[in-house]
Write a protein that holds these residues in place. Structure first.
Motif, PDB file in Angstrom:
ATOM      1  N   ARG A  18       0.842  -1.188   0.000  1.00 47.81           N
ATOM      2  CA  ARG A  18       0.000   0.000   0.000  1.00 47.81           C
ATOM      3  C   ARG A  18       0.881   1.244   0.000  1.00 47.81           C
ATOM      4  O   ARG A  18       1.658   1.468   0.941  1.00 47.81           O
ATOM      5  CB  ARG A  18      -0.918   0.032   1.235  1.00 47.81           C
ATOM      6  N   PRO A  19       0.798   2.062  -1.021  1.00 46.85           N
ATOM      7  CA  PRO A  19       1.611   3.284  -1.071  1.00 46.85           C
ATOM      8  C   PRO A  19       1.265   4.222   0.095  1.00 46.85           C
ATOM      9  O   PRO A  19       0.139   4.203   0.595  1.00 46.85           O
ATOM     10  CB  PRO A  19       1.205   3.924  -2.402  1.00 46.85           C
ATOM     11  N   PRO A  20       2.234   5.054   0.500  1.00 45.38           N
ATOM     12  CA  PRO A  20       1.942   6.018   1.568  1.00 45.38           C
ATOM     13  C   PRO A  20       0.930   7.058   1.112  1.00 45.38           C
ATOM     14  O   PRO A  20       0.798   7.319  -0.087  1.00 45.38           O
ATOM     15  CB  PRO A  20       3.316   6.666   1.831  1.00 45.38           C
ATOM     16  N   ALA A  21       0.235   7.671   2.076  1.00 48.89           N
ATOM     17  CA  ALA A  21      -0.740   8.716   1.736  1.00 48.89           C
ATOM     18  C   ALA A  21      -0.041   9.816   0.947  1.00 48.89           C
ATOM     19  O   ALA A  21       1.038  10.267   1.322  1.00 48.89           O
ATOM     20  CB  ALA A  21      -1.346   9.289   3.019  1.00 48.89           C
ATOM     21  N   GLY A  22      -0.654  10.228  -0.150  1.00 43.40           N
ATOM     22  CA  GLY A  22      -0.067  11.290  -0.972  1.00 43.40           C
ATOM     23  C   GLY A  22       0.816  10.784  -2.090  1.00 43.40           C
ATOM     24  O   GLY A  22       1.451  11.584  -2.798  1.00 43.40           O
ATOM     25  N   ALA A  23       0.860   9.472  -2.300  1.00 42.66           N
ATOM     26  CA  ALA A  23       1.753   8.898  -3.321  1.00 42.66           C
ATOM     27  C   ALA A  23       1.327   9.331  -4.734  1.00 42.66           C
ATOM     28  O   ALA A  23       0.136   9.479  -5.036  1.00 42.66           O
ATOM     29  CB  ALA A  23       1.749   7.377  -3.231  1.00 42.66           C
ATOM     30  N   HIS A 259       0.487  -5.852  -9.655  1.00 43.42           N
ATOM     31  CA  HIS A 259       1.823  -6.447  -9.572  1.00 43.42           C
ATOM     32  C   HIS A 259       2.906  -5.394  -9.796  1.00 43.42           C
ATOM     33  O   HIS A 259       3.980  -5.465  -9.195  1.00 43.42           O
ATOM     34  CB  HIS A 259       1.966  -7.570 -10.588  1.00 43.42           C
ATOM     35  N   LEU A 260       2.624  -4.441 -10.663  1.00 42.63           N
ATOM     36  CA  LEU A 260       3.603  -3.352 -10.871  1.00 42.63           C
ATOM     37  C   LEU A 260       3.813  -2.583  -9.570  1.00 42.63           C
ATOM     38  O   LEU A 260       4.950  -2.242  -9.213  1.00 42.63           O
ATOM     39  CB  LEU A 260       3.118  -2.406 -11.978  1.00 42.63           C
ATOM     40  N   VAL A 261       2.721  -2.304  -8.852  1.00 42.32           N
ATOM     41  CA  VAL A 261       2.844  -1.588  -7.573  1.00 42.32           C
ATOM     42  C   VAL A 261       3.635  -2.426  -6.567  1.00 42.32           C
ATOM     43  O   VAL A 261       4.418  -1.891  -5.770  1.00 42.32           O
ATOM     44  CB  VAL A 261       1.442  -1.212  -7.030  1.00 42.32           C
ATOM     45  N   ASP A 262       3.479  -3.735  -6.643  1.00 39.33           N
ATOM     46  CA  ASP A 262       4.223  -4.598  -5.718  1.00 39.33           C
ATOM     47  C   ASP A 262       5.724  -4.622  -6.006  1.00 39.33           C
ATOM     48  O   ASP A 262       6.504  -5.149  -5.202  1.00 39.33           O
ATOM     49  CB  ASP A 262       3.638  -6.013  -5.721  1.00 39.33           C
ATOM     50  N   MET A 263       6.146  -4.045  -7.130  1.00 36.68           N
ATOM     51  CA  MET A 263       7.577  -3.879  -7.401  1.00 36.68           C
ATOM     52  C   MET A 263       8.183  -2.781  -6.505  1.00 36.68           C
ATOM     53  O   MET A 263       9.391  -2.791  -6.225  1.00 36.68           O
ATOM     54  CB  MET A 263       7.783  -3.531  -8.878  1.00 36.68           C
ATOM     55  N   ILE A 264       7.364  -1.840  -6.052  1.00 38.29           N
ATOM     56  CA  ILE A 264       7.895  -0.669  -5.339  1.00 38.29           C
ATOM     57  C   ILE A 264       8.751  -1.057  -4.128  1.00 38.29           C
ATOM     58  O   ILE A 264       9.910  -0.616  -4.027  1.00 38.29           O
ATOM     59  CB  ILE A 264       6.757   0.309  -4.947  1.00 38.29           C
TER      60      ILE A 264
END
Ligand SMILES: O=C(O)/C=C(\CC(=O)C(=O)O)C(=O)O
Length: 293
Positions: A18-23, A259-264
């Motif tokens: 989960r990206p941080p708030a404001g990503a 899956h792309l986000v899970d690369m972060i």
């Protein structure tokens, strides 16, 4: 060119990360809708509509707050579709334009007003008919204050482009790291050349994007993670991240955006790196007025 292509996933998974708030998703595009915003007569691909409603729904689904929308080559130098998406974002999107190099100062100012903060020079022969370096350089010298230049090229022309890029007097942002062969690993020839380029100026930024384009080993793109994580760590104040949705020309290998986000977290393993990659760095380039200096 008759058939319109679909290059995006119809039902992307929800990412585990989960990206941080404001990503910020700092590299994405819109296509059309064609009835309102026809594609360029010179377009090298003709996609189905992928307009702002779809982009903003994906943004929310993936857990992002803002977008940087990059004018895609299929819309040529008519930025109306990208400007329309920015206008519909309630301030949650800014953009990168593609312009005719002879554009007037007044038209550049209008693009700034519409939320553009840079222009893109595309050197991929399969996407554009010509890329006149002298004219590009001329317009790069006339940009509104605070703008940058985004450059898209493949690794084999990095050296050839060096004198041109060295002469650009504003910050550079390199799409997809100049498309290195990530299977060479973090110390491969392409990554070494790209690092040498980054060392030549401290205002060259890059996007750690597109495992789906750059890693032939496929999802989960382990070669990309191995090659790119050290680059993100070493240049953590000048790296951006984006989905690349709707993944132009990827219709034969459509990636799952979840899956792309899970690369972060694989390329930016700490909370601090993730904050720089997804918030601090793109805010400095695209919403500098909100960043205390
Ligand atoms: O946008 C990207 O990430 C990549 C593209 C398309 C593109 O750049 C464009 O249409 O302008 C590609 O490699 O086909």
């Amino acid at each position: 060119m008759t058939d319109r292509i679909i290059s995006w996933h119809g039902n992307p998974s929800r990412p585990r990360y989960r990206p941080p708030a404001g990503a910020i998703d700092a590299h994405c595009h819109v296509f059309g809708p064609m009835a309102e915003f026809p594609f360029s007569a010179k377009a090298k691909y003709l996609p189905e509509d992928a307009g702002p409603d779809m982009l903003f729904a994906l943004r929310d689904h993936l857990g992002f707050a803002r977008n940087v929308i990059v004018q895609a080559s299929c819309h040529g130098t008519d930025n109306a579709a990208t400007l329309d998406a920015i206008a519909k974002s309630n301030g949650k999107a800014r953009g990168v334009a593609v312009v005719n190099p002879s554009i007037s100062e007044a038209d550049l100012a209008a693009l700034h007003e519409g939320g553009m903060r840079g222009i893109r020079f595309n050197f991929l022969k399969r996407l554009v008919d010509d890329a006149p370096k002298d004219k590009f350089l001329d317009v790069a010298k006339r940009l509104p204050k605070g703008w940058h230049v985004v450059i898209y090229f493949e690794a084999d022309i990095l050296e050839e482009l060096r004198p041109f890029m060295d002469a650009i007097p504003v910050p550079l942002v390199i799409d997809h790291m100049g498309r290195p062969d990530v299977t060479q690993g973090p110390d491969g020839a392409d990554m070494k050349a790209f690092r040498a380029f980054l060392e030549s100026r401290d205002d060259i930024w890059f996007k750690a994007t597109c495992p789906d384009r750059l890693d032939p080993t496929g999802d989960p793109w382990n070669a990309f993670a191995d090659a790119v994580a050290p680059l993100v760590a070493d240049y953590q104040d000048r790296v951006l991240w984006g989905t690349d949705w709707p993944h132009p020309n990827m219709q034969d290998a459509v990636p799952d955006d979840g899956h792309l986000v899970d690369m972060i977290p694989r390329i930016a393993p700490t909370v601090e790196l993730q904050r720089k990659l997804l918030i601090d760095n793109p805010m400095r380039l695209y919403w500098p007025e909100e960043v205390g200096s």
